[in-house]
Design an enzyme around this catalytic site. Structure first.
Site, PDB file in Angstrom:
ATOM      1  N   ARG A 327       5.449   0.697  -1.119  1.00  0.00           N
ATOM      2  CA  ARG A 327       6.808   1.126  -0.787  1.00  0.00           C
ATOM      3  C   ARG A 327       7.847   0.301  -1.536  1.00  0.00           C
ATOM      4  O   ARG A 327       8.854   0.829  -2.005  1.00  0.00           O
ATOM      5  CB  ARG A 327       7.008   1.051   0.733  1.00  0.00           C
ATOM      6  CG  ARG A 327       6.288   2.186   1.404  1.00  0.00           C
ATOM      7  CD  ARG A 327       6.240   2.122   2.914  1.00  0.00           C
ATOM      8  NE  ARG A 327       5.539   3.332   3.372  1.00  0.00           N
ATOM      9  CZ  ARG A 327       5.219   3.596   4.620  1.00  0.00           C
ATOM     10  NH1 ARG A 327       5.527   2.730   5.582  1.00  0.00           N
ATOM     11  NH2 ARG A 327       4.603   4.707   4.933  1.00  0.00           N
ATOM     12  N   HIS A 470       7.364  10.359  -1.978  1.00  0.00           N
ATOM     13  CA  HIS A 470       6.022   9.757  -1.867  1.00  0.00           C
ATOM     14  C   HIS A 470       6.022   8.407  -1.149  1.00  0.00           C
ATOM     15  O   HIS A 470       7.055   7.816  -0.915  1.00  0.00           O
ATOM     16  CB  HIS A 470       5.322   9.684  -3.230  1.00  0.00           C
ATOM     17  CG  HIS A 470       5.992   8.840  -4.266  1.00  0.00           C
ATOM     18  ND1 HIS A 470       5.370   8.464  -5.426  1.00  0.00           N
ATOM     19  CD2 HIS A 470       7.236   8.298  -4.327  1.00  0.00           C
ATOM     20  CE1 HIS A 470       6.192   7.737  -6.148  1.00  0.00           C
ATOM     21  NE2 HIS A 470       7.321   7.619  -5.512  1.00  0.00           N
ATOM     22  N   GLU A 471       4.839   7.974  -0.803  1.00  0.00           N
ATOM     23  CA  GLU A 471       4.618   6.723  -0.042  1.00  0.00           C
ATOM     24  C   GLU A 471       5.353   6.746   1.297  1.00  0.00           C
ATOM     25  O   GLU A 471       5.915   5.741   1.725  1.00  0.00           O
ATOM     26  CB  GLU A 471       5.033   5.494  -0.859  1.00  0.00           C
ATOM     27  CG  GLU A 471       4.321   5.318  -2.175  1.00  0.00           C
ATOM     28  CD  GLU A 471       2.812   5.402  -2.061  1.00  0.00           C
ATOM     29  OE1 GLU A 471       2.284   5.097  -0.974  1.00  0.00           O
ATOM     30  OE2 GLU A 471       2.175   5.797  -3.043  1.00  0.00           O
ATOM     31  N   GLY A 472       5.340   7.888   1.950  1.00  0.00           N
ATOM     32  CA  GLY A 472       6.089   8.023   3.201  1.00  0.00           C
ATOM     33  C   GLY A 472       7.475   8.531   2.858  1.00  0.00           C
ATOM     34  O   GLY A 472       8.269   7.817   2.233  1.00  0.00           O
ATOM     35  N   GLN A 477      10.212   6.918   6.711  1.00  0.00           N
ATOM     36  CA  GLN A 477      10.724   5.533   6.661  1.00  0.00           C
ATOM     37  C   GLN A 477      11.745   5.301   7.765  1.00  0.00           C
ATOM     38  O   GLN A 477      11.815   4.220   8.361  1.00  0.00           O
ATOM     39  CB  GLN A 477      11.366   5.238   5.300  1.00  0.00           C
ATOM     40  CG  GLN A 477      10.473   5.446   4.103  1.00  0.00           C
ATOM     41  CD  GLN A 477       9.233   4.588   4.132  1.00  0.00           C
ATOM     42  OE1 GLN A 477       9.270   3.447   4.577  1.00  0.00           O
ATOM     43  NE2 GLN A 477       8.123   5.146   3.688  1.00  0.00           N
TER      44      GLN A 477
END
Lengths: 628, 250
Positions: A327, A470-472, A477
């Protein structure tokens, strides 16, 4: 040292006419425009005091000169080997040939040079083959690669992330087997989490691992959106896969982590049989095309051997270790792209001559550079405030990663961990959003040229859009921030952040920037109060509280970026007084102007949002799905 | 095999140049400095020779104030074995004076091959390497694009317009390196850390007599802004007059 000769001109457009290139867009303006070295030095050494890290035993072999040398190598690699195929990654995207993914030929030399320079293991422990470079510096080095070509830099990020996960949780045998070739650039890495029916909600994932008599497992199922899932950059690819051991409990508590190599290894470490993980296809993305996004099938045509990492059912906890790192890396990539777009726009605005100032009524007078127009400066200042704010936020995280590991007192190390917890969702979302604003402004400054495919901005606009996803996603978040990070352990992380910000307020009290500190103090109070209200609501009505998570995230970002700007402003204010020449003074004045922009335009925008959060706005929660 | 590489620290050619108040040099404030490109290729070639042989030593040498140590460290971090700074604080533009100082340092060092860049990318005199060979009484092959050292002989290729020539001479010798031969490697983290422990000697520079002085440095005159002489056909006579009398193109 860079020369102009290596800079590729944009490919000529097809059709009858060569594109018209204004004098302001000559090849000189198509230099890679990486993150400016003065800005990087200002933040690393003046704001984050990288030099002080050399006092700590882990970094005692380092000096500012060594840090500069590392950054110089990264800059050279970025300019010579990354920027040179940034456009080609977009126009010549990965494809499948004879069942294998073929990347643009520019990717491999770039990946190999990154590995040869030692950047893959840069911050890792010496005993694992690393160089113990501070995270602060390695993040800066990687940000340079990102600013040249984030899609190619992703392959390194994926390998490093997977290797760090094995380093943290793997057995000694797994570390000995997989880490040396990964850090040497011989084996790549991926993280395989998402499945067709389990994306943001990993609790629902279905890939399964069947225990075998020899202690290994056989993996079955499908993963999708696996970046770097197949390629020929490296001899082997080490997938880190989340799956359920047969019979495991449902939900997040039944998920385990496995190593699944593309090729099995013989006893002597050489490549053995092809493992049963096969490429199912590629996904064709809007941007960031150079990083292949794959669908992988496990155990479909042949048994797929998997090795359990750590203990059963703890996979998701382990994976969060890598996700937090990833992240921050998302924020770092956005930051790199934002800086590149900003630098292109400034170069263009200085040389593109159009129109006259409103006060000038003489049509025969020569036109001025567009940077003379206030609205162009508004766009540039907004871009600068965002891209430098983003850089400060990710470097703050880098510094905290170092403090978490090496701060002299246990209390300081613990505080660094707490701060990282709460800042990570911000470090992922703010650069993604703020740098999108910056890239959009760069496009606006460059007008049609910004929108044209012959020039670099529109690609950055598409590439960076991924960083909100992406990545959450940013929504995830926001849930992480409000639902977990600010409330956990009695709000310990939030309190640590407030204390940290108050240190800066205290430092600003007796300076010319005191009025800004006052403004931030008021905002801080409002933010704390609405956090308290939302915290109570989290306990009584989490659906209502979390319906406001995204707005809360936005407020948090504005306050935290005001803080990083106040700190940069304090440093810049000191440095401008001792500037050696006009150019240096202008540099610091520019930073102060961007700080003032943030406090004049961005921070006050929290007002309506604070009001909305304080009354626990229910409009979105109450919107019935049937109404759409 | 003992190899020496002469290195100059030069400003980044992409920087914004200003003439210094003295009028005889550039204003160094705000400029970034690095190894001259051709000297970087020379260092790379020398390092590759020792790597291929698995033996030998590369000494890098630079003349200038203490800041050149940074450039020498870079060469050490690429893989050179030792460095020598010939300390001299004032700028020198006379290649013969510099070559004299280099020759004094190199003459008794027992070097088999001395490599220089074809030219420094800032001053572009192309003279130092040639002068150095003459002062050392050694053969020199200039501006080479390929190099092979074997059995006490240097074989080199030089690029010409539409042709090339192959030249050989016995060792010891001096060569000056053109582009295309090798790209200077990016110092690795390991190399950077190892360089800190490699020997860097500082010695006074015994410059030769200065044979010429740089009198004056000037930027090209700025091009005058365009001029609008009027609008419509009324402006044509004036335009024709200016094209005839001022621009003299009609």
């Amino acid at each position: 040292m860079s020369t102009l000769s290596r800079i590729p001109l944009p490919p000529a457009a097809g059709g009858l006419f060569a594109p018209y290139v204004p004098a302001s867009l000559t090849h000189r303006d198509l230099v890679p425009n990486l993150i400016d070295s003065r800005t990087l030095a200002f933040q690393l050494y003046d704001v984050f005091d990288a030099g002080a890290l050399c006092q700590r035993p882990r970094f005692s072999d380092y000096s500012r000169e060594a840090f500069d040398a590392v950054l110089s190598s990264a800059r050279g690699i970025a300019a010579d080997l990354y920027a040179t195929h940034q456009k080609l990654n977009d126009t010549d995207e990965p494809s499948v040939v004879n069942g294998n993914v073929v990347l643009n030929p520019g990717v491999k030399p770039a990946y190999d040079a990154t590995a040869e320079a030692g950047l893959l293991a840069a911050s890792q422990d010496a005993e694992l083959g690393g160089m113990q470079l501070p995270h602060l510096i390695s993040i800066a080095a990687y940000a340079l690669l990102d600013s040249a070509n984030a899609a190619t830099a992703s392959y390194s990020l994926l390998t490093v992330g997977a290797a760090n996960l094995i380093a943290a949780f793997g057995s000694q045998e797994q570390k000995d087997t997989w880490l040396p070739p990964m850090f040497a650039g011989k084996f790549g890495g991926t993280m395989a989490l998402t499945e067709p029916d389990a994306g943001s909600s990993l609790a629902d994932l279905r890939c399964s691992a069947a225990p075998q008599p020899d202690g290994t497992y056989h993996m079955g199922g499908t993963k999708i959106w696996i970046s770097g899932g197949d390629h020929e950059l490296t001899q082997n690819i080490v997938h880190l896969v989340l799956a359920r051991i047969e019979g495991a409990p449902p939900g997040t508590k039944g998920i385990s982590l496995f190593i699944v190599p593309k090729f099995l290894l013989n006893a002597d470490g050489t490549l053995g049989a092809r493992n049963g993980v096969v490429l199912g296809g590629l996904i064709h993305k809007m941007g960031w095309r150079g990083t292949c996004s794959t669908l992988l099938n496990f155990g479909e045509t042949a048994p797929c051997v998997a090795y359990l990492v750590g203990e059963p059912h703890k996979g998701l906890t382990y994976m969060f270790h890598m996700m937090n790192e990833a992240r921050i890396a998302v924020g770092r990539a956005a930051t790199g792209m934002g800086h590149t777009a900003y630098n292109h726009a400034v170069a263009y605005a200085r040389t593109r001559r159009q129109g006259r100032l409103p006060s000038n009524k003489d049509p025969l007078s020569p036109p001025v550079s567009i940077i003379e127009h206030a609205d162009v400066r508004r766009m540039l200042l907004e871009a600068l405030a965002n891209v430098d704010g983003a850089l400060a936020l990710i470097l703050e995280c880098g510094r905290l990663l170092d403090d978490e590991q090496t701060a002299p007192s246990a209390a300081d190390r613990q505080q660094a961990s707490a701060l990282l917890e709460v800042l990570t969702p911000l470090a992922k979302t703010f650069p993604a959003l703020g740098c999108q604003t910056a890239i959009s402004n760069a496009m606006q400054v460059m007008g049609g040229y910004g929108y044209a495919r012959e020039y670099p901005i529109e690609q950055l606009y598409r590439d960076n859009r991924l960083n909100q996803i992406h990545e959450g996603t940013n929504g995830i978040q926001a849930l992480d921030l409000l639902g977990r990070k600010v409330v956990q352990q009695g709000g310990a992380s939030f309190k640590a952040l407030m204390a940290r910000i108050r240190t800066t307020l205290a430092a600003a009290a007796e300076t010319p920037l005191a009025p800004y500190a006052g403004q931030l103090e008021t905002a801080l109070g409002q933010w704390a109060e609405c956090t308290r209200v939302l915290g109570i609501a989290m306990a009584t009505d989490p659906n209502l509280a979390l319906a406001n998570a995204n707005v809360y995230m936005d407020v948090s970002n504005r306050v935290v970026i005001a803080w990083v700007w106040l700190r940069m402003g304090l440093t810049a204010d000191g440095r401008r007084r001792t500037a050696v020449n006009e150019e240096e003074r202008d540099f610091f004045e520019g930073k102060l102007a961007a700080m003032r922009y943030w406090f004049a335009f961005e921070l006050p925008r929290i007002g309506p949002d604070i009001a909305l959060l304080s009354r626990l706005e229910a409009t979105t929660l109450e919107a019935n799905p049937a109404w759409f | 095999m003992k190899l020496a590489v002469c290195i100059k620290r030069v400003p980044d050619m992409e920087g914004r140049f200003k003439i210094a108040a003295s009028g005889t040099g550039i204003d160094e404030a705000g400029l970034k400095y690095d190894m001259s490109d051709f000297d970087g290729y020379a260092a790379e070639v020398a390092i590759q020779i020792t790597e291929k042989l698995g033996a030998g030593e590369v000494t890098v040498i630079s003349l200038g104030p203490d800041v050149v140590q940074e450039t020498l460290r870079k060469a050490l971090s690429m893989g050179a074995h030792r460095a020598v700074q010939l300390k001299h604080d004032a700028p020198v533009s006379d290649g013969l004076a510099v070559a004299t100082a280099l020759a004094a340092e190199l003459k008794d060092g027992g070097y088999d091959l001395i490599l220089c860049g074809r030219m420094a990318v800032d001053t572009q005199n192309r003279s130092t390497g040639i002068f150095l060979a003459e002062l050392l009484g050694l053969p020199v092959i200039s501006a080479i694009s390929q190099l092979n050292v074997e059995g006490g002989v240097v074989k080199a290729r030089r690029e010409l317009e539409g042709a090339y020539e192959l030249i050989e001479c016995p060792l010891p010798a001096v060569v000056t390196i053109d582009e295309g031969i090798a790209r200077a490697r990016y110092p690795s983290l390991k190399g950077i850390m190892a360089a800190k422990k490699k020997p860097l000697e500082v010695k006074p520079a015994h410059l030769g007599a200065i044979t010429y002085q740089l009198e004056k440095m000037e930027l090209p005159a700025e091009r005058a802004a365009g001029r609008i002489v009027g609008e419509g056909k009324d402006a044509v006579p004036e335009l024709v007059r200016l094209l005839k009398e001022e621009a003299k193109v009609l």
